[in-house]
Enzyme design. Structure first.
Site, short mmCIF file in Angstrom:
data_model
loop_
_atom_site.label_atom_id
_atom_site.label_comp_id
_atom_site.label_asym_id
_atom_site.label_seq_id
_atom_site.Cartn_x
_atom_site.Cartn_y
_atom_site.Cartn_z
CB SER A 138 -0.96 -0.04 1.19
OG SER A 138 -2.00 0.89 1.03
CG HIS A 293 -5.72 -2.62 0.75
ND1 HIS A 293 -4.89 -2.39 -0.33
CD2 HIS A 293 -5.25 -1.83 1.76
CE1 HIS A 293 -3.97 -1.49 0.00
NE2 HIS A 293 -4.16 -1.15 1.26
#
Length: 315
Positions: A138, A293
């Site tokens: 991320s 995610h």
């Protein structure tokens, strides 16, 4: 759970504008093994010295180093188990670092990808790390991409986990998370359960709350809980975290191997971003993993397998 490797060729190079916008829905030296070292800010106002954990599989590592970067609101602790597994499986030392404003690393009002990259580049130089593999999730993924494009000689290859080299207009829950964290801190709570209850309206999912609450500390037994991360600074940096500092793949390109790992239930790396990834990183490979995610924590075995296969093939 399994991964689906795909090699994306440079034929995408002519398919995208140089500036790509997308809507993303967020889910929100030898040392002793496991040794942690913390640094403090030096004389520079920009480059900070980073805290890290070092994993060497009981002294059995012999290969080139791996440097592992966490995501927003995370820390080196998030990657501890995976770092140990990679050190074991690849016989390579793993440095899991705390980026600025996270974990045990120093705080600074500037928080963008250029600053994060400069800190990590300084870390590589300090520890004389060569032929490095940079892994980032991320926020960490955009940091390693930034480093690779700033100076392709800084590493041998990169692994970017669930993020893409694009400026993204974020529709996310992160502003709500920040507001909840602010309220928890302002309430000067003494009990972790109370903090969880206060945060719940802002972060409905229990795993997300547990992740955010790992940042709560008690400076002393009589002190109220507080977040070790500078919540206001990171709140002000949310737009910078959506940004990416490079827009022209004709000017900057990383021609070494790159692995992009994305979660099949995540919206960070859409099919529309693949052409621009191919222009910046023409030798990139893509692996899809059944996860959201939080790929590393949701599907650790599939992630470990993808990383090991990618790196062993490059030896």
């Amino acid at each position: 759970m399994h991964s689906l490797p795909r090699q994306i060729r440079p034929l995408y190079a002519s398919l995208l504008q140089l500036k790509h916008k997308t809507q993303i829905q967020l889910p929100s030296q030898r040392l002793l093994a496991g040794w942690t070292r913390s640094f403090h800010a030096g004389t520079s106002l920009r480059v900070l010295e980073l805290a890290f954990d070092y994993h060497e599989n009981g002294g059995k590592v012999t290969g080139a180093p791996i440097v592992f970067l966490h995501g927003l609101f995370g820390s080196k602790r998030n990657n501890r188990s995976m770092s140990k597994a990679l050190a074991r499986d690849l016989s390579r030392p793993v440095y899991a670092i705390d980026l600025r404003n996270h974990g045990d690393s120093p705080h600074h009002r500037i928080h963008n990808y250029t600053a994060l990259a400069e800190d990590t580049e300084n870390f590589l130089q300090q520890h004389n790390l060569k032929d490095v593999t940079l892994i980032g999730h991320s926020m960490g993924a955009k940091t390693v991409m930034t480093m690779a494009l700033r100076d392709p000689d800084c590493c041998a290859n990169i692994i970017a986990v669930d993020n893409a080299p694009v400026d993204a207009a974020l529709t996310s829950d992160f502003p709500r998370y920040v507001e909840g964290m602010r309220r928890v801190e302002e309430a000067k709570l003494m009990d972790l359960k109370e903090a969880d209850e206060m945060l719940e309206p802002y972060a409905k999912d229990l795993p997300v709350r547990q992740f955010l609450l790992t940042n709560l500390i008690r400076p002393s037994p009589s002190d109220p809980l507080k977040f070790r991360i500078p919540v206001r600074t990171l709140a002000n940096a949310l737009d910078d975290m959506a940004d990416f500092p490079f827009t022209n793949p004709d000017a900057q390109r990383f021609n070494k191997p790159a692995l992009f790992v994305r979660g099949t239930r995540s919206h960070y790396v859409t099919d529309e971003t693949l052409p621009i990834i191919g222009r910046f990183f023409p030798r990139f490979e893509l692996v899809d993993i059944e996860a959201g995610h939080w790929v590393v924590s949701e599907s650790p075995e599939a992630f470990r397998q993808a990383v090991v296969e990618f790196l062993q093939a490059k030896e």
